[in-house]
Design a protein around this motif. Structure first.
Motif, PDB file in Angstrom:
ATOM      1  N   CYS A 149       0.850  -1.187   0.000  1.00 43.60           N
ATOM      2  CA  CYS A 149       0.000   0.000   0.000  1.00 43.60           C
ATOM      3  C   CYS A 149       0.885   1.236   0.000  1.00 43.60           C
ATOM      4  O   CYS A 149       2.108   1.133   0.099  1.00 43.60           O
ATOM      5  N   HIS A 190       2.390   0.976  -5.612  1.00 48.65           N
ATOM      6  CA  HIS A 190       1.120   0.579  -5.008  1.00 48.65           C
ATOM      7  C   HIS A 190       0.311   1.853  -4.776  1.00 48.65           C
ATOM      8  O   HIS A 190       0.813   2.804  -4.180  1.00 48.65           O
ATOM      9  N   GLU A 192      -3.102   1.901  -3.517  1.00 52.58           N
ATOM     10  CA  GLU A 192      -4.115   1.819  -2.456  1.00 52.58           C
ATOM     11  C   GLU A 192      -3.543   2.284  -1.126  1.00 52.58           C
ATOM     12  O   GLU A 192      -2.408   1.958  -0.766  1.00 52.58           O
ATOM     13  N   CYS A 194      -2.863   2.627   2.906  1.00 53.56           N
ATOM     14  CA  CYS A 194      -2.671   1.623   3.960  1.00 53.56           C
ATOM     15  C   CYS A 194      -3.839   1.608   4.944  1.00 53.56           C
ATOM     16  O   CYS A 194      -4.277   0.546   5.391  1.00 53.56           O
ATOM     17  N   LYS A 197      -6.736  -0.109   3.283  1.00 48.39           N
ATOM     18  CA  LYS A 197      -6.509  -1.546   3.150  1.00 48.39           C
ATOM     19  C   LYS A 197      -6.710  -2.267   4.476  1.00 48.39           C
ATOM     20  O   LYS A 197      -7.341  -3.335   4.531  1.00 48.39           O
ATOM     21  N   ASP A 200     -10.542  -2.047   5.559  1.00 48.78           N
ATOM     22  CA  ASP A 200     -11.346  -2.941   4.718  1.00 48.78           C
ATOM     23  C   ASP A 200     -11.150  -4.399   5.115  1.00 48.78           C
ATOM     24  O   ASP A 200     -12.112  -5.183   5.148  1.00 48.78           O
TER      25      ASP A 200
END
Length: 243
Positions: A149, A190, A192, A194, A197, A200
């Motif tokens: 991430c 990356h 996305e 942290c 992530k 989620d």
């Protein structure tokens, strides 16, 4: 079949059920112990980024697992000996463990939002101070590297720190071919965040975690009932006359 033989048969059946319960209970203790060690050794850098992180958390899992293993060993001795007093003591121990686990589970569920916000605040603060040589620099790099991430919400969070649209090397998919300072191709990093992530992942697995906790708690209640019933029938078997 005489009443005494019926009682003996009931005691034998409950001993078997309690032994099966104890094996499952002991296995749960092993899982908690290794989970605590895993948190302490492999993911301590993730939790250290949170402003709400308490260093005692991994030790709670390690301690709970260790206590369950000890109680499990004690339970085996109680079941084999079949002494009512020992079985009642076992029921008390299981009840105490049940209350502690239930309290910890409820507290974790209630304060999950606060813990998530603490992680977000700590990650934002760590990014703002990144490059000062603090230990959180290492934590940020480790999180971004192993969780794949970049940033808090996404990789652009780093642009507020570096105006030339740069990100740390730990955001790279492949360091050898990565152009991260400044970013030339977002497919090389990356993208996305942290925080996104982690949250989620927690939210998507929250049901399974709660289900597992409830299952373990329910299992302990069954253990308490079995221990009390076995103690009652074991005591009864001693005094019933042989017909």
């Amino acid at each position: 079949m005489t009443r005494r033989l019926q009682t003996v048969a009931a005691v034998t059946c409950m001993k078997l059920l309690l032994l099966i319960f104890n094996v499952i209970f002991w296995a749960a203790g092993v899982v908690l112990l290794f989970f605590g060690l895993w948190m302490k050794i492999s993911f301590h850098y993730l939790f250290e980024l949170s402003d709400e992180y308490q260093e005692i958390i991994p030790y709670i899992f390690i301690g709970a697992g260790s206590i369950i293993l000890i109680v499990g060993f004690f339970a085996c001795c109680c079941i084999v000996k079949g002494q009512p007093a020992l079985l009642y003591i076992l029921a008390v121990f299981l009840s105490i463990v049940f209350v502690c686990e239930l309290t910890a589970g409820i507290s974790g569920y209630i304060y999950r939002g606060k813990m998530q916000e603490g992680f977000k605040t700590g990650l934002n603060s760590s990014i703002a101070q990144y490059g000062d040589g603090r230990i959180r620099d290492r934590d940020v790099d480790m999180v971004q590297k192993y969780l794949k991430c970049c940033g808090v919400q996404d990789y652009t969070d780093w642009y507020s720190k570096w105006s030339n649209h740069s990100v740390p090397e730990s955001c790279c998919v492949n360091k050898a071919t990565c152009h991260y300072s400044p970013v030339q191709d977002t497919t090389e990093i990356h993208t996305e965040g942290c925080y996104v992530k982690v949250v989620d992942f927690v939210n998507s697995n929250l049901g399974a975690l709660l289900g597992g906790a409830c299952g373990l708690a329910g299992l302990q209640l069954i253990g308490v009932i079995l221990a009390c019933c076995l103690a009652k029938y074991a005591d009864k078997a001693k005094y019933e006359p042989v017909n």
